[in-house]
Design a protein around this motif. Structure first.
Motif, mmCIF file in Angstrom:
data_model
loop_
_atom_site.group_PDB
_atom_site.id
_atom_site.type_symbol
_atom_site.label_atom_id
_atom_site.label_comp_id
_atom_site.label_asym_id
_atom_site.label_seq_id
_atom_site.Cartn_x
_atom_site.Cartn_y
_atom_site.Cartn_z
ATOM 1 N N ARG A 183 -6.692 1.186 8.488
ATOM 2 C CA ARG A 183 -5.358 1.137 7.888
ATOM 3 C C ARG A 183 -4.353 0.589 8.884
ATOM 4 O O ARG A 183 -3.148 0.684 8.679
ATOM 5 N N GLU A 225 -12.775 -0.770 -0.928
ATOM 6 C CA GLU A 225 -11.763 0.032 -1.616
ATOM 7 C C GLU A 225 -12.236 1.472 -1.783
ATOM 8 O O GLU A 225 -11.476 2.427 -1.510
ATOM 9 N N PHE A 229 -10.232 4.705 0.092
ATOM 10 C CA PHE A 229 -9.480 5.657 -0.731
ATOM 11 C C PHE A 229 -10.196 6.989 -0.916
ATOM 12 O O PHE A 229 -9.707 7.852 -1.643
ATOM 13 N N ARG A 231 -10.788 10.394 0.511
ATOM 14 C CA ARG A 231 -10.133 11.240 1.518
ATOM 15 C C ARG A 231 -11.108 11.759 2.572
ATOM 16 O O ARG A 231 -10.726 12.041 3.693
ATOM 17 N N TYR A 234 -11.108 9.739 5.816
ATOM 18 C CA TYR A 234 -9.907 9.522 6.614
ATOM 19 C C TYR A 234 -10.148 9.870 8.077
ATOM 20 O O TYR A 234 -9.796 9.136 8.979
ATOM 21 N N SER A 258 -0.029 2.776 3.951
ATOM 22 C CA SER A 258 -0.077 3.743 2.855
ATOM 23 C C SER A 258 -1.068 3.287 1.783
ATOM 24 O O SER A 258 -1.483 2.131 1.741
ATOM 25 N N ASP A 259 -1.369 4.214 0.883
ATOM 26 C CA ASP A 259 -2.240 3.865 -0.242
ATOM 27 C C ASP A 259 -1.629 2.756 -1.086
ATOM 28 O O ASP A 259 -2.335 1.850 -1.553
ATOM 29 N N ASP A 260 -0.331 2.800 -1.289
ATOM 30 C CA ASP A 260 0.325 1.784 -2.115
ATOM 31 C C ASP A 260 0.198 0.395 -1.505
ATOM 32 O O ASP A 260 -0.039 -0.596 -2.219
ATOM 33 N N ARG A 263 -3.410 -0.705 -1.991
ATOM 34 C CA ARG A 263 -3.663 -1.058 -3.395
ATOM 35 C C ARG A 263 -3.141 -2.461 -3.702
ATOM 36 O O ARG A 263 -3.785 -3.238 -4.408
#
Length: 298
Positions: A183, A225, A229, A231, A234, A258-260, A263
């Motif tokens: 990330r 993906e 995503f 958890r 992580y 972030s996830d957004d 995505r």
């Protein structure tokens, strides 16, 4: 790790290294041509391995690598080297076992090199001969083990790797490093969802040359993906020294994406057909390799 990585190379390697389904026909061909010569085949493969060792163990590639003591860690090189010798033997067989292997192939038997998960303990390069698992580099983790192992495929414990979660767990076990979700360089995450810090403290973007990279692209980045995503994947944040390296050398984010944000990147990759666009994929492949190269020099 290769110096250059291309989509063509990724595709070819994935096709070469992926096991094929063992059909009834493959089982019958194995029973007819290979099983009657199993001991002799084992002996011939040991001779080919010895011939490769004699030529390779004193090469510059081995003597100039202080991190690996031959044969430990050389399963790919040994498998490819023995494969070359084996192909020569099949073309002009000099023993009954090699003649039988030639007839097996001529009648439609599958004989190919494969790569995958061996008993949830190793990444391993081996061969699939019909319904047989054949390993000519069986001693590359534990040199006290026999060099050559031949088993029924169903008893081998060998599996293709089809998701990043299993790949990540095995990477930590086999290579002795630590995995972190990518990330930090989100623009690369759709193709390279894993940051791996190896046992020497070097940063790599995994898997930047394994066949799972092709499977991820084949499935339009679904594997990456799913990994990012989940958890459970992580884990701990990337330690400061490695985070700082990625920031200073490659402009990594100060905080994990972030996830957004992720995505949006996955959606854009699919909308714009990234996996089919060599002009956009190649710089990503180049940067993934560059991370490992600069980390080794750091």
């Amino acid at each position: 790790m290769p110096d250059i990585l291309t989509l063509e190379e990724i595709t070819n390697r994935a096709n070469e290294e992926t096991p094929v389904e063992i059909t009834l026909r493959q089982t019958k061909l194995t029973k007819s041509w290979l099983l009657p010569h199993l001991d002799a085949l084992h002996a011939d493969l040991r001779q080919l391995r010895s011939a490769f060792d004699a030529a390779y163990r004193h090469s510059a590639e081995v003597t100039n690598n202080p991190r690996r003591t031959y044969p430990k860690g050389y399963c790919l090189e040994i498998s490819k080297g023995v494969q070359n010798l084996l192909q020569q033997q099949i073309q002009q067989p000099t023993t009954p076992a090699m003649q039988a292997l030639r007839e097996f192939c001529l009648n439609g038997g599958i004989a190919k090199r494969v790569w995958g998960n061996l008993r949830n303990s190793y990444f391993q390069n081996a061969f699939q001969f019909g319904s047989l698992y054949v390993d000519v580099a069986n001693d590359t983790v534990n040199p006290s083990k026999p060099q050559v192992e031949i088993l029924p495929w169903v008893k081998s414990g060998f599996y293709a790797i089809r998701d990043y979660a299993k790949y990540a767990k095995l990477a930590e076990v086999y290579w002795g490093g630590k995995v972190y979700p990518n990330r930090y360089l989100p623009e690369l995450a759709v193709m390279f969802p894993i940051v791996f810090v190896n046992r020497y403290g070097e940063v790599e973007l995994q898997a930047n040359y394994q066949t799972i990279l092709y499977r991820n692209m084949e499935q339009n980045f679904k594997l990456a993906e799913t990994y990012l995503f989940n958890r459970k994947n992580y884990g701990d944040p990337l330690p400061d020294p490695y985070h700082a390296f990625l920031q200073n050398e490659f402009g990594a984010l100060a905080e994990p994406a972030s996830d957004d944000v992720l995505r949006g990147l996955f959606a854009d990759a699919r909308k714009t057909g990234l996996r089919f666009d060599i002009s956009r994929c190649q710089p990503m492949l180049d940067q993934a390799l560059e991370v490992g190269k600069r980390s080794k020099r750091a």
